[in-house]
Scaffold this active site. Sequence first.
Site, PDB file in Angstrom:
ATOM      1  N   THR A  30       0.853  -1.194   0.000  1.00 32.82           N
ATOM      2  CA  THR A  30       0.000   0.000   0.000  1.00 32.82           C
ATOM      3  C   THR A  30       0.886   1.241   0.000  1.00 32.82           C
ATOM      4  O   THR A  30       1.943   1.238   0.645  1.00 32.82           O
ATOM      5  CB  THR A  30      -0.892  -0.007   1.263  1.00 32.82           C
ATOM      6  OG1 THR A  30      -1.835  -1.076   1.136  1.00 32.82           O
ATOM      7  CG2 THR A  30      -1.663   1.293   1.445  1.00 32.82           C
ATOM      8  N   GLY A  31       0.425   2.294  -0.680  1.00 28.11           N
ATOM      9  CA  GLY A  31       1.139   3.571  -0.600  1.00 28.11           C
ATOM     10  C   GLY A  31       1.465   4.141  -1.967  1.00 28.11           C
ATOM     11  O   GLY A  31       1.135   3.555  -3.008  1.00 28.11           O
ATOM     12  N   SER A  32       2.133   5.293  -1.943  1.00 28.08           N
ATOM     13  CA  SER A  32       2.385   6.009  -3.193  1.00 28.08           C
ATOM     14  C   SER A  32       3.467   5.327  -4.040  1.00 28.08           C
ATOM     15  O   SER A  32       3.494   5.508  -5.265  1.00 28.08           O
ATOM     16  CB  SER A  32       2.778   7.461  -2.898  1.00 28.08           C
ATOM     17  OG  SER A  32       3.903   7.507  -2.056  1.00 28.08           O
ATOM     18  N   THR A  33       4.353   4.542  -3.427  1.00 21.34           N
ATOM     19  CA  THR A  33       5.351   3.808  -4.219  1.00 21.34           C
ATOM     20  C   THR A  33       4.679   2.605  -4.888  1.00 21.34           C
ATOM     21  O   THR A  33       4.904   2.341  -6.079  1.00 21.34           O
ATOM     22  CB  THR A  33       6.541   3.372  -3.333  1.00 21.34           C
ATOM     23  OG1 THR A  33       6.917   4.471  -2.501  1.00 21.34           O
ATOM     24  CG2 THR A  33       7.731   2.949  -4.175  1.00 21.34           C
ATOM     25  N   GLY A  83       6.167  -0.681  -0.059  1.00 23.29           N
ATOM     26  CA  GLY A  83       7.009   0.465   0.280  1.00 23.29           C
ATOM     27  C   GLY A  83       7.404   0.437   1.754  1.00 23.29           C
ATOM     28  O   GLY A  83       7.105  -0.519   2.478  1.00 23.29           O
ATOM     29  N   LYS A  95       7.122   0.687   8.862  1.00 16.07           N
ATOM     30  CA  LYS A  95       6.035   0.777   7.890  1.00 16.07           C
ATOM     31  C   LYS A  95       4.769   1.207   8.613  1.00 16.07           C
ATOM     32  O   LYS A  95       4.708   1.219   9.822  1.00 16.07           O
ATOM     33  CB  LYS A  95       5.821  -0.588   7.215  1.00 16.07           C
ATOM     34  CG  LYS A  95       6.941  -0.924   6.260  1.00 16.07           C
ATOM     35  CD  LYS A  95       6.675  -2.173   5.420  1.00 16.07           C
ATOM     36  CE  LYS A  95       5.308  -2.285   4.860  1.00 16.07           C
ATOM     37  NZ  LYS A  95       4.876  -1.143   4.030  1.00 16.07           N
ATOM     38  N   GLY A  97       2.917   4.118   7.429  1.00 16.90           N
ATOM     39  CA  GLY A  97       2.568   5.515   7.158  1.00 16.90           C
ATOM     40  C   GLY A  97       1.147   5.620   6.618  1.00 16.90           C
ATOM     41  O   GLY A  97       0.435   6.591   6.871  1.00 16.90           O
ATOM     42  N   GLU A 104      -0.054  -5.535   5.987  1.00 21.07           N
ATOM     43  CA  GLU A 104       1.232  -5.602   5.266  1.00 21.07           C
ATOM     44  C   GLU A 104       2.184  -6.603   5.918  1.00 21.07           C
ATOM     45  O   GLU A 104       2.908  -7.325   5.231  1.00 21.07           O
ATOM     46  CB  GLU A 104       1.875  -4.217   5.225  1.00 21.07           C
ATOM     47  CG  GLU A 104       1.106  -3.253   4.332  1.00 21.07           C
ATOM     48  CD  GLU A 104       1.562  -1.807   4.448  1.00 21.07           C
ATOM     49  OE1 GLU A 104       1.237  -1.027   3.556  1.00 21.07           O
ATOM     50  OE2 GLU A 104       2.234  -1.459   5.432  1.00 21.07           O
ATOM     51  N   LYS A 122      14.064   7.333   2.019  1.00 16.06           N
ATOM     52  CA  LYS A 122      13.679   6.313   2.996  1.00 16.06           C
ATOM     53  C   LYS A 122      14.839   5.679   3.780  1.00 16.06           C
ATOM     54  O   LYS A 122      14.634   5.299   4.929  1.00 16.06           O
ATOM     55  CB  LYS A 122      12.847   5.214   2.307  1.00 16.06           C
ATOM     56  CG  LYS A 122      11.628   5.745   1.554  1.00 16.06           C
ATOM     57  CD  LYS A 122      10.675   6.464   2.480  1.00 16.06           C
ATOM     58  CE  LYS A 122       9.455   7.060   1.810  1.00 16.06           C
ATOM     59  NZ  LYS A 122       8.654   6.175   1.008  1.00 16.06           N
TER      60      LYS A 122
HETATM   61  C1  5RP Z   1       1.502   1.917   4.275  1.00 13.18           C
HETATM   62  C2  5RP Z   1       2.968   1.755   4.257  1.00 13.18           C
HETATM   63  C3  5RP Z   1       3.705   2.343   3.090  1.00 13.18           C
HETATM   64  O1  5RP Z   1       4.355   1.319   2.420  1.00 13.18           O
HETATM   65  C4  5RP Z   1       4.700   3.348   3.615  1.00 13.18           C
HETATM   66  O2  5RP Z   1       4.006   4.305   4.393  1.00 13.18           O
HETATM   67  C5  5RP Z   1       5.424   4.045   2.455  1.00 13.18           C
HETATM   68  O3  5RP Z   1       4.483   4.788   1.742  1.00 13.18           O
HETATM   69  P1  5RP Z   1       4.862   5.576   0.426  1.00 13.18           P
HETATM   70  O4  5RP Z   1       5.195   4.581  -0.605  1.00 13.18           O
HETATM   71  O5  5RP Z   1       3.606   6.369   0.129  1.00 13.18           O
HETATM   72  O6  5RP Z   1       6.028   6.488   0.742  1.00 13.18           O
HETATM   73  O7  5RP Z   1       3.594   1.184   5.108  1.00 13.18           O
HETATM   74  O8  5RP Z   1       0.965   1.456   5.468  1.00 13.18           O
END
Ligand code: 5RP
Length: 214
Positions: A30-33, A83, A95, A97, A104, A122
């Site tokens: 999950t997330g923007s990556t 991510g 993890k 965020g 996850e 990161k």
């Molecule tokens: C979500 C996560 C994401 O993988 C982590 O927060 C990184 O997020 P992003 O890819 O948006 O920087 O752990 O629960």
Amino acid sequence: MPSRAEDEKRRAAEAAAELVQDRTTVGLGTGSTVAHLLPALAERKLTLRCVATSPRTETRARELGIVVEPFEALERLDIAIDGADQVAPDGWLVKGGGGAHTREKIVAAAAERFVVIADSSKPVDAIDSPVPLELHPFGMRATLQALGDVRLRDWPPSPDGGVIADYEGEVGDPAALAERFAAIPGIVEHGLFPAALVSDVVIARGDEVERLAF
Ligand code: 5RP
């Protein structure tokens, strides 16, 4: 024009998508990556059985034609890609965020190979707070009291009904802190991921993509 960070996320995600083999089971983070991973994976047109760590990922994956199944239907995963908020030199991660760390971690632990994708912001010298937490709503005031330095996020509950918060105290040795969290029953799961879970870290720095094996 995409920012440098977005560009790095895309590069790391595209490199990780190449690690996925045809006719395998795949955990999607999950997330923007991960948002960059999904189109890269869809483009490869592989036959995959995927599980998603959040409703957001599940919806987007399906829109792109990726087959997503309930995790109840699969025992093990060949690979999971996700991510991270922090990546330490020894492979420990923070993890959560996006508040999805419980699912996850379940997905990462079920995967033969857990690949972390990250932009150059990161990597850290040492894991630090905040550390995301998912708390059981039952007895939450007692859990908060046991935890000490914690801030509740102004967020809806997790898809599993948990309250999302951040531990803001001292981290020190992440393994010791993870043990402390594990001893507090009201914590559903914390965002410290041990290096033992991690197989590869794919980090993009500008145009370069570096792959670390653990
Ligand atoms: C979500 C996560 C994401 O993988 C982590 O927060 C990184 O997020 P992003 O890819 O948006 O920087 O752990 O629960």
